[in-house]
Design a protein around this motif. Structure first.
Motif: not given
Length: 483
Positions: A80-107
């Motif tokens: 639908l064109g929405e870019k501010r969407v994310v699934a925070f789950n076990s598919f993410l690596t530990p580094n990806e989780k840390q990076t995502l946590l730091q910018q979670l409010e953008r979503y």
């Protein structure tokens, strides 16, 4: 508000009107009410939080039970064109989780499982963020799974007490009065508004067929899918049988794959995508498959056993016919299936010996994982007992778990009675959830009289009509884009 909602509906989703119940649910959310919404499968539950998300100022947290469901919702929003969407789950690596946590409010839309939500870093991050709406998707899982193998569902109330609490929306296709009470309690809802649509799907036609022996079930399933086409889902109780059925049917030329919890996550996601993309026509699965599978043209749902509850059965057959075309839910059973279903449903439930062993080990300072590695307890045992023994004394825990086990047995009896008695299957399912069936369609069920040949013919005609409507919609959206 109504005009604004319709404007957002068209601009963001391309729809000119709401489906039954959607607008009322959205208005309640925007009025900052807690809401329990029960909409049948295929009636657009996701839109009930996606549309308010575009109006509310801050993020929407969606608590989702399955990785496949999260990924599907994320992909739908991205289309639908929405870019501010994310699934925070076990598919993410530990580094990806840390990076995502730091910018979670953008979503804007953030999907998490109950287990991920309970992780300390995630809890701390969410406490610091403004949240406009919390959604419990497939909220019946709170009651269905929370008391045994996924106790983090019962911890949601603890998490909610530590955040600046926004409105809460609980979404499901099926819920009895007891389940609604469970949802409201564990989500600490405040006088929730109930929006309940009839769960009856007139285009789904029910059949229960008794087979004389277990050995003949496969032959009946083979005859069924040779005579009447898919796409479809075959539900069975064991991983081994799912693999065996899939292999036998594949050998006979059917495009089919198995799906169960014993498979790797990536392999399961691959099978689901093949099914959604029409690369295979059939999935032979345990009950691990189906939730969040947004495939509109499933024509058949076949069971080879007595399901563990009426609620599970209603959820599984509800995956058929989302396009409104006639679909068949057919169940093959033997008189022995009751005992087999009870064994499978209760086999991984801790008994008194497991409870006492776990309690003694904890008192001795042993790690419960040692008991798992020694084969004395399962991972499910440990999850259940870690939750309950932290809150109850040992004798209380024994009593609670014995009661829960007995409830599971009683739920199988309820399902068996619906199949074995002479009453209308549709009517019994609807009344089980406290609703009233106002009318029955032609070819209602095998108890009322069922002509499957008529269903297949009418289904083909309806599919042709839907394809024409689909092209008309695409052309309309194309011209809208040009304007």
């Amino acid at each position: 508000m109504t005009l604004n909602l319709h404007k957002v509906l068209f601009e963001k989703f391309g729809y000119a009107s709401f489906r039954a119940g959607q607008q009322e649910i959205i208005e309640s959310i925007l009025n900052k009410e807690d809401v329990v919404a029960i909409l049948p499968t295929g009636m657009g539950k996701s839109l009930c939080y996606q549309l308010p998300g575009y109006i509310l100022p801050s993020c929407v947290i969606i608590i989702s039970p399955l990785l496949s469901l999260m990924q599907d919702q994320v992909e739908q929003l991205k289309k639908l064109g929405e870019k501010r969407v994310v699934a925070f789950n076990s598919f993410l690596t530990p580094n990806e989780k840390q990076t995502l946590l730091q910018q979670l409010e953008r979503y804007k839309f953030i999907f998490l499982s109950p287990e991920m939500l309970m992780q300390e870093q995630v809890k701390i991050k969410l406490q610091s963020m403004p949240i406009s709406l919390i959604v419990a998707d497939e909220a019946h899982c709170i009651s269905q799974w929370g008391y045994d193998f996924r106790p983090d569902y019962l911890r949601l109330g603890e998490w909610l007490s530590h955040i600046s609490r926004p409105p809460i929306l609980a979404l499901t296709a099926t819920a009895t009065k007891h389940v609604i009470e469970d949802i409201s309690t564990h989500l600490t809802m405040q006088q929730p508004t109930l929006h309940i649509q009839s769960l009856d799907r007139p285009n789904i036609h029910y059949a229960a067929v008794e087979i004389d022996s277990q050995e003949n079930k496969f032959e009946r399933i083979l005859k069924q899918i040779e005579s009447f086409s898919g796409p479809g889902i075959i539900y069975t109780q064991s991983r081994r049988k799912a693999d065996v059925y899939a292999q036998k049917l594949s050998d006979k030329g059917f495009r089919i794959a198995s799906y169960h919890a014993g498979m790797d996550q990536i392999d399961r996601m691959f099978v689901q995508q093949q099914f959604l993309n029409n690369e295979i026509d059939w999935v032979c699965a345990t009950n691990a498959f189906g939730m969040g599978v947004h495939k509109d043209d499933i024509r058949q749902v076949i069971h080879d056993h007595i399901p563990s509850s009426v609620a599970n059965y209603a959820q599984e057959v509800g995956r058929a016919g989302r396009d409104g075309s006639d679909s068949l839910a057919i169940l093959f059973y033997t008189k022995d299936d009751e005992d087999l279903s009870i064994f499978i449903t209760t086999n991984d439930f801790p008994d008194e010996s497991h409870i006492r062993l776990f309690d003694e080990s904890i008192k001795k300072g042993l790690n419960p994982n040692q008991l798992i590695s020694q084969g004395l307890l399962t991972e499910t045992h440990v999850r259940i007992l870690t939750f309950w023994l932290a809150r109850k004394k040992i004798n209380e825990t024994i009593e609670i778990l014995q009661q829960l086990k007995q409830q599971k047995v009683e739920q199988i009896f309820q399902m068996k009675d619906i199949l074995w008695n002479s009453l209308c299957i549709r009517q019994q399912i609807v009344e089980f959830f406290g609703q009233k069936l106002n009318s029955k369609p032609l070819n209602c069920c095998s108890k009322c009289g069922l002509n499957i040949e008529e269903l297949i013919d009418s289904s083909k005609e309806h599919v042709r009509e839907l394809k024409l409507q689909s092209w008309e919609k695409r052309i309309s959206l194309l011209f809208k884009g040009i304007e």
